[in-house]
Design an enzyme around this catalytic site. Sequence first.
Site, PDB file in Angstrom:
ATOM      1  N   THR A 158     -24.772  -4.823  21.529  1.00 22.94           N
ATOM      2  CA  THR A 158     -24.136  -6.129  21.326  1.00 22.94           C
ATOM      3  C   THR A 158     -24.585  -6.677  19.969  1.00 22.94           C
ATOM      4  O   THR A 158     -24.036  -6.318  18.950  1.00 22.94           O
ATOM      5  CB  THR A 158     -24.457  -7.106  22.477  1.00 22.94           C
ATOM      6  OG1 THR A 158     -25.874  -7.116  22.711  1.00 22.94           O
ATOM      7  CG2 THR A 158     -23.733  -6.689  23.744  1.00 22.94           C
ATOM      8  N   LYS A 184     -30.210  -0.530  24.751  1.00 26.31           N
ATOM      9  CA  LYS A 184     -29.701  -1.619  23.916  1.00 26.31           C
ATOM     10  C   LYS A 184     -30.488  -2.866  24.271  1.00 26.31           C
ATOM     11  O   LYS A 184     -30.961  -3.041  25.397  1.00 26.31           O
ATOM     12  CB  LYS A 184     -28.206  -1.840  24.119  1.00 26.31           C
ATOM     13  CG  LYS A 184     -27.774  -2.324  25.503  1.00 26.31           C
ATOM     14  CD  LYS A 184     -27.872  -3.787  25.790  1.00 26.31           C
ATOM     15  CE  LYS A 184     -27.164  -4.630  24.763  1.00 26.31           C
ATOM     16  NZ  LYS A 184     -27.319  -6.108  25.098  1.00 26.31           N
ATOM     17  N   THR A 195     -32.175  -8.937  28.012  1.00 34.16           N
ATOM     18  CA  THR A 195     -30.760  -8.581  28.036  1.00 34.16           C
ATOM     19  C   THR A 195     -30.699  -7.177  27.489  1.00 34.16           C
ATOM     20  O   THR A 195     -30.427  -6.928  26.337  1.00 34.16           O
ATOM     21  CB  THR A 195     -29.832  -9.532  27.281  1.00 34.16           C
ATOM     22  OG1 THR A 195     -28.514  -9.271  27.719  1.00 34.16           O
ATOM     23  CG2 THR A 195     -29.822  -9.420  25.822  1.00 34.16           C
ATOM     24  N   GLU A 281     -33.389 -10.338  17.691  1.00 30.59           N
ATOM     25  CA  GLU A 281     -32.436 -11.035  16.825  1.00 30.59           C
ATOM     26  C   GLU A 281     -33.171 -11.783  15.712  1.00 30.59           C
ATOM     27  O   GLU A 281     -34.018 -12.638  15.964  1.00 30.59           O
ATOM     28  CB  GLU A 281     -31.595 -11.993  17.664  1.00 30.59           C
ATOM     29  CG  GLU A 281     -30.612 -11.251  18.557  1.00 30.59           C
ATOM     30  CD  GLU A 281     -29.888 -12.139  19.548  1.00 30.59           C
ATOM     31  OE1 GLU A 281     -28.855 -11.695  20.055  1.00 30.59           O
ATOM     32  OE2 GLU A 281     -30.365 -13.256  19.798  1.00 30.59           O
ATOM     33  N   ASN A 403     -27.912 -17.156  17.295  1.00 29.28           N
ATOM     34  CA  ASN A 403     -27.666 -17.700  18.624  1.00 29.28           C
ATOM     35  C   ASN A 403     -26.949 -19.044  18.609  1.00 29.28           C
ATOM     36  O   ASN A 403     -26.460 -19.494  19.643  1.00 29.28           O
ATOM     37  CB  ASN A 403     -28.982 -17.793  19.393  1.00 29.28           C
ATOM     38  CG  ASN A 403     -29.414 -16.429  19.890  1.00 29.28           C
ATOM     39  OD1 ASN A 403     -28.868 -15.911  20.851  1.00 29.28           O
ATOM     40  ND2 ASN A 403     -30.365 -15.823  19.202  1.00 29.28           N
ATOM     41  N   THR A 408     -18.891 -17.652  18.885  1.00 24.15           N
ATOM     42  CA  THR A 408     -17.862 -17.887  17.883  1.00 24.15           C
ATOM     43  C   THR A 408     -17.998 -17.021  16.658  1.00 24.15           C
ATOM     44  O   THR A 408     -17.188 -17.069  15.762  1.00 24.15           O
ATOM     45  CB  THR A 408     -17.880 -19.369  17.461  1.00 24.15           C
ATOM     46  OG1 THR A 408     -19.206 -19.703  17.018  1.00 24.15           O
ATOM     47  CG2 THR A 408     -17.502 -20.256  18.622  1.00 24.15           C
TER      48      THR A 408
END
Length: 408
Positions: A158, A184, A195, A281, A403, A408
Amino acid sequence: MQTVSKKEMQLVQGGNVTTPQGFFAGGLHCGIRKTKLDLGWLYSVVPATTAGVYTTNVFQAAPLLVTQESISNNNKIQAILVNSGVANACTGEQGLTDAYEMRRVFAEEMNISELDAAIASTGLIGVPLPIDKIKAGISRIHIDENTDASKFEQAILTTDTCVKNAAVEFEVGGKKVTIGGAAKGSGMIHPNMATMLSFVTTDAAVKEQDLADALKDITNQSFNMITVDGDTSTNDMVLVMANGKANNETLTKESHDWPVFVNGLKKVCQILAKKIARDGEGATKLIEVQVNGAATDVAARAISKAIISSNLVKAAIYGADPNWGRIVTAIGYSGQQVNPNNVKVAIGSITVVDNGLPLSFDEEKAKDYLSNETINIYVDLKQGNTTATGWGCDLSYDYVKINASYRT
């Protein structure tokens, strides 16, 4: 792929989930995401003994419920289908219906029993599964000797910035055994679990319950010892498939070579866990926290996780600030019984606290060390003989940027 001597466990350079005998994997773009691969599959030539561990989040996504049903049938799975982009979580009865349809169509395409198929999804929560796109993608799956495992590794991602794979090999009873894995995970990473999705394959023959017990224990030493941001997802899953194609005598807890197999499985899981933590991230650094001298396993793990979960510690490491006070603060609020007068803390080779008191140290040398991509923090509680290691990452400005606009 090249390996060195097989007398002891060796890392297979370039190894992946298809390095063990009898496994194929691939991926394609079915249209869930704009351009990236978004549908991956993993296939064993024979039904494989399978064990799994799953998220503790009470909002468990539909694919997890369906996969657990498959595995509980006879503890065997032959193929796994994974989609990225949409998590099929918090989607109600329709989500469960779509998950069952995803499994049914995939099993039919693979020409296997429906209960020999497992599914997984990752991506946006609360969005209906684009089942028609997935079904169309399933119809394009083609498995042969040219199947590309790297496409599977890409299709399950992702917000990850890179694929995550590992493989080791060793001997069991004179037979070469291989364990491979793919994972992942980048954000919403926190035990238990993250996640994250992780798929581990082995050509070893392993007794069902013993494989399940080993996976649970190893998960507590790997995937449950990582954190990025303190959030636990709805879709976390780790599956291990053992198809027996190495033709070894079935391994059990009583087998002479059981510790060898367990060490191999632990090695693959820890490599994947560390890669997930490093790819957090916005992360620029991997943080490894080793807690020694604890009275119990629970204490060692809890204190390690408290330190790697601290946003203040993570931010300090991002800024190369040797702020040891944030480390001892995390130890103090871990909920574990600690004698502050015993605690020793080191950042790399630089001891900053001993017997609970600060030591004079070279700040510039510490800052230089904290500029590295891998940061080691050592804590000695001097209360026992237990140790635990946790992995996390620093907290950068990019984490907020990623995040703040995830949908979007």
